[in-house]
Design an enzyme around this catalytic site. Sequence first.
Site, mmCIF file in Angstrom:
data_model
loop_
_atom_site.group_PDB
_atom_site.id
_atom_site.type_symbol
_atom_site.label_atom_id
_atom_site.label_comp_id
_atom_site.label_asym_id
_atom_site.label_seq_id
_atom_site.Cartn_x
_atom_site.Cartn_y
_atom_site.Cartn_z
ATOM 1 N N ARG A 210 0.808 -1.222 0.000
ATOM 2 C CA ARG A 210 0.000 0.000 0.000
ATOM 3 C C ARG A 210 0.838 1.268 0.000
ATOM 4 N NH1 ARG A 210 -3.239 -1.401 4.743
ATOM 5 N NH2 ARG A 210 -3.309 0.825 5.080
ATOM 6 N N HIS B 111 2.509 -3.355 -6.621
ATOM 7 C CA HIS B 111 1.948 -2.011 -6.754
ATOM 8 C C HIS B 111 3.030 -0.936 -6.881
ATOM 9 C CE1 HIS B 111 -1.696 -4.074 -5.440
ATOM 10 N NE2 HIS B 111 -2.379 -2.996 -5.810
ATOM 11 N N TYR C 42 1.044 -5.957 -10.239
ATOM 12 C CA TYR C 42 -0.144 -6.655 -9.777
ATOM 13 C C TYR C 42 -1.269 -6.305 -10.749
ATOM 14 C CZ TYR C 42 -3.595 -8.764 -6.820
ATOM 15 O OH TYR C 42 -4.597 -9.580 -6.362
#
Length: 185
Positions: A88, A118, A137
């Site tokens: 994240r 990511h 991803y």
Amino acid sequence: MAKVLIITGDFVEDYENMVPFQALLAMGHDVDAVCPGKKTGELIATSIHDFEGDQTYSEKRGHNFALNACFDDINVSDYDGLYLPGGRAPEYLRLNAKVIEIIQHFSNSDKPIASICHGPQLLTAAGVIKGKKVSAYPACQPEIEMSGAEYVELPMDAAITDGQLVTAPAWPAHPAMLMQFVALL
């Protein structure tokens, strides 16, 4: 041996942060892991993403990771390569102007960049992948294509190199990604 910069942050994917950090050190490379707003010795929280048969990955709290360099003190010219882990952290790190400048420096200097999962969100924000073949991803496919790159769907344990850029879909690709990245270093 090369000097590698890792830009990381809270809730980075645990394996994508720790495994390349340790593997590159074990190979004899000099590796600095930095995070905007944090200093040497401070911790970042990580998360563990796993593939358990759901429509997307699951997320669990990972380990704390101690940074070994200070973001504000780095001189990007001292580094031979850049590694951008996923999780994240990229979604908010891409909002940091200095992070974007650093990525652009590596791209404009034709220095090796590796990015996984990511992590390519940082590459799209920096505008450095137009015309490149890029994996990530699968949820990142739309922004990769909107950035003018060709999204390459790979098995989760594969990586792709296009010029000085190595990308991969997720942590199962560490062996392939690291082999390709080290070959560029």
